[in-house]
Design a protein around this motif. Structure first.
Motif, PDB file in Angstrom:
ATOM      1  N   GLN A 195       0.836  -1.198   0.000  1.00  0.00           N
ATOM      2  CA  GLN A 195       0.000   0.000   0.000  1.00  0.00           C
ATOM      3  C   GLN A 195       0.872   1.249   0.000  1.00  0.00           C
ATOM      4  O   GLN A 195       1.633   1.481   0.932  1.00  0.00           O
ATOM      5  N   ALA A 196       0.765   2.058  -1.051  1.00  0.00           N
ATOM      6  CA  ALA A 196       1.516   3.314  -1.090  1.00  0.00           C
ATOM      7  C   ALA A 196       1.063   4.221   0.043  1.00  0.00           C
ATOM      8  O   ALA A 196      -0.110   4.223   0.437  1.00  0.00           O
ATOM      9  N   LEU A 197       1.990   4.982   0.576  1.00  0.00           N
ATOM     10  CA  LEU A 197       1.674   5.883   1.683  1.00  0.00           C
ATOM     11  C   LEU A 197       0.635   6.907   1.246  1.00  0.00           C
ATOM     12  O   LEU A 197       0.724   7.488   0.165  1.00  0.00           O
ATOM     13  N   THR A 198      -0.356   7.096   2.093  1.00  0.00           N
ATOM     14  CA  THR A 198      -1.390   8.097   1.854  1.00  0.00           C
ATOM     15  C   THR A 198      -1.530   8.963   3.094  1.00  0.00           C
ATOM     16  O   THR A 198      -1.164   8.554   4.201  1.00  0.00           O
ATOM     17  N   LYS A 199      -2.084  10.142   2.915  1.00  0.00           N
ATOM     18  CA  LYS A 199      -2.220  11.067   4.043  1.00  0.00           C
ATOM     19  C   LYS A 199      -3.574  10.906   4.730  1.00  0.00           C
ATOM     20  O   LYS A 199      -4.541  10.463   4.131  1.00  0.00           O
ATOM     21  N   GLY A 200      -3.602  11.301   5.996  1.00  0.00           N
ATOM     22  CA  GLY A 200      -4.854  11.378   6.721  1.00  0.00           C
ATOM     23  C   GLY A 200      -5.422  10.051   7.180  1.00  0.00           C
ATOM     24  O   GLY A 200      -4.741   9.021   7.180  1.00  0.00           O
ATOM     25  N   PRO A 201      -6.701  10.075   7.548  1.00  0.00           N
ATOM     26  CA  PRO A 201      -7.340   8.892   8.129  1.00  0.00           C
ATOM     27  C   PRO A 201      -7.547   7.735   7.156  1.00  0.00           C
ATOM     28  O   PRO A 201      -7.838   6.627   7.576  1.00  0.00           O
ATOM     29  N   ARG A 202      -7.412   7.988   5.857  1.00  0.00           N
ATOM     30  CA  ARG A 202      -7.619   6.902   4.892  1.00  0.00           C
ATOM     31  C   ARG A 202      -6.578   5.799   5.049  1.00  0.00           C
ATOM     32  O   ARG A 202      -6.853   4.640   4.752  1.00  0.00           O
ATOM     33  N   ALA A 203      -5.383   6.154   5.478  1.00  0.00           N
ATOM     34  CA  ALA A 203      -4.349   5.140   5.697  1.00  0.00           C
ATOM     35  C   ALA A 203      -4.778   4.193   6.802  1.00  0.00           C
ATOM     36  O   ALA A 203      -4.642   2.968   6.688  1.00  0.00           O
ATOM     37  N   ASP A 204      -5.303   4.741   7.891  1.00  0.00           N
ATOM     38  CA  ASP A 204      -5.777   3.900   8.987  1.00  0.00           C
ATOM     39  C   ASP A 204      -6.936   3.024   8.526  1.00  0.00           C
ATOM     40  O   ASP A 204      -7.026   1.849   8.894  1.00  0.00           O
ATOM     41  N   LEU A 205      -7.811   3.602   7.705  1.00  0.00           N
ATOM     42  CA  LEU A 205      -8.983   2.863   7.233  1.00  0.00           C
ATOM     43  C   LEU A 205      -8.573   1.655   6.399  1.00  0.00           C
ATOM     44  O   LEU A 205      -9.123   0.565   6.560  1.00  0.00           O
ATOM     45  N   VAL A 206      -7.595   1.830   5.507  1.00  0.00           N
ATOM     46  CA  VAL A 206      -7.206   0.714   4.649  1.00  0.00           C
ATOM     47  C   VAL A 206      -6.508  -0.376   5.451  1.00  0.00           C
ATOM     48  O   VAL A 206      -6.721  -1.567   5.216  1.00  0.00           O
ATOM     49  N   VAL A 207      -5.689  -0.005   6.433  1.00  0.00           N
ATOM     50  CA  VAL A 207      -5.038  -1.009   7.288  1.00  0.00           C
ATOM     51  C   VAL A 207      -6.093  -1.779   8.077  1.00  0.00           C
ATOM     52  O   VAL A 207      -6.042  -3.012   8.176  1.00  0.00           O
ATOM     53  N   GLU A 208      -7.052  -1.062   8.605  1.00  0.00           N
ATOM     54  CA  GLU A 208      -8.123  -1.682   9.386  1.00  0.00           C
ATOM     55  C   GLU A 208      -8.940  -2.651   8.539  1.00  0.00           C
ATOM     56  O   GLU A 208      -9.188  -3.802   8.937  1.00  0.00           O
ATOM     57  N   THR A 209      -9.343  -2.217   7.350  1.00  0.00           N
ATOM     58  CA  THR A 209     -10.206  -3.043   6.511  1.00  0.00           C
ATOM     59  C   THR A 209      -9.469  -4.244   5.946  1.00  0.00           C
ATOM     60  O   THR A 209     -10.021  -5.351   5.890  1.00  0.00           O
TER      61      THR A 209
END
Length: 243
Positions: free
Chosen positions: A84-98
């Motif tokens: 997963q390429a680094l992304t900013k903000g809460p979307r990074a947490d969302l993708v790790v969680e999902t």
């Protein structure tokens, strides 16, 4: 009601043994989740094994559980790896969680050339710690027995991972083919690569295809960097279930 799940050292505990949830996890169980005596809970070691049983003692930062049964995560033919390429903000947490909830085995934080988020050496450790904490909590929420590994990689590292894997799929808008059942190996490491919001650069795409990766489409539209890996992993798992 689904049993709450906690992560702790369970060793080789079997029926009749006592397992202790202590430290920060014990505080969470006793003070935040307010586990009551007699309540059945799951305790996993985060490495594929777990025990189930009633809480028999509650302390300030402690819950002791009497093991009623020992459980083991089923063996899967595939090991799912999401780059997963680094992304900013809460979307990074969302993708790790999902991805964790879906059953990913490893998440690789990739410093892509077009990633807006840049991790210096100091920031890298903080970023990885946050991703690992998110994966740990999502593991408990989804009642998984295995916490996915989380690592950092450069483009060269990702290319090396592709060469070492059994199949690699690059989610890219220029691709013309979807993932087909015959593309999936019977077993082994399957890698899914997702670029940043700005996309994978031509140079990176060339490096990955030279290493053996295959560009694929997983939707008719261009998906967000936080949506694409979830859709891609779900498709791979669905194809695997048909084999």
């Amino acid at each position: 009601m689904t049993e709450p799940c906690f992560i702790a050292d369970i060793g080789d505990a079997g029926p009749g043994s006592i397992v202790e949830i202590s430290g920060p996890e014990g505080h969470h169980a006793a003070a935040v989740r307010r586990i009551e005596s007699g309540e059945t809970v799951l305790v996993t070691d985060g490495a594929g094994s777990a025990v189930r049983g009633p809480a028999v003692e509650i302390g300030k930062n402690l819950v002791r559980v009497r093991v009623a049964e020992r459980l083991v995560a089923p063996v899967k033919p595939h090991r799912w790896i999401a780059v997963q390429a680094l992304t900013k903000g809460p979307r990074a947490d969302l993708v790790v969680e999902t991805l964790t909830e879906l059953g990913v085995d490893e998440i690789i934080a990739w410093q892509a050339s077009r990633s807006i988020s840049r991790w210096s050496a100091e920031k890298r450790e903080k970023g990885l710690a946050k991703w690992r904490a998110t994966a740990r909590e999502a593991t408990k929420q989804s009642r998984r027995f295995t916490v996915p590994q989380v690592a950092f990689a450069t483009t060269a590292d990702v290319a090396a991972q592709i060469r070492a894997g059994d199949a690699a799929f690059i989610l890219h808008e220029s691709a013309t083919d979807p993932i087909r059942p015959g593309d999936l190996p019977a077993s082994g490491d399957v890698i899914l690569i997702v670029g940043p919001e700005g996309g994978i650069s031509p140079e990176e795409l060339q490096d990955f295809t030279d290493a053996g990766g295959r560009p694929v489409l997983v939707a008719d539209a261009v998906l967000r960097a936080s949506t694409a890996p979830v859709v891609g992993l779900a498709q791979l798992q669905a194809l695997a279930s048909l084999a």
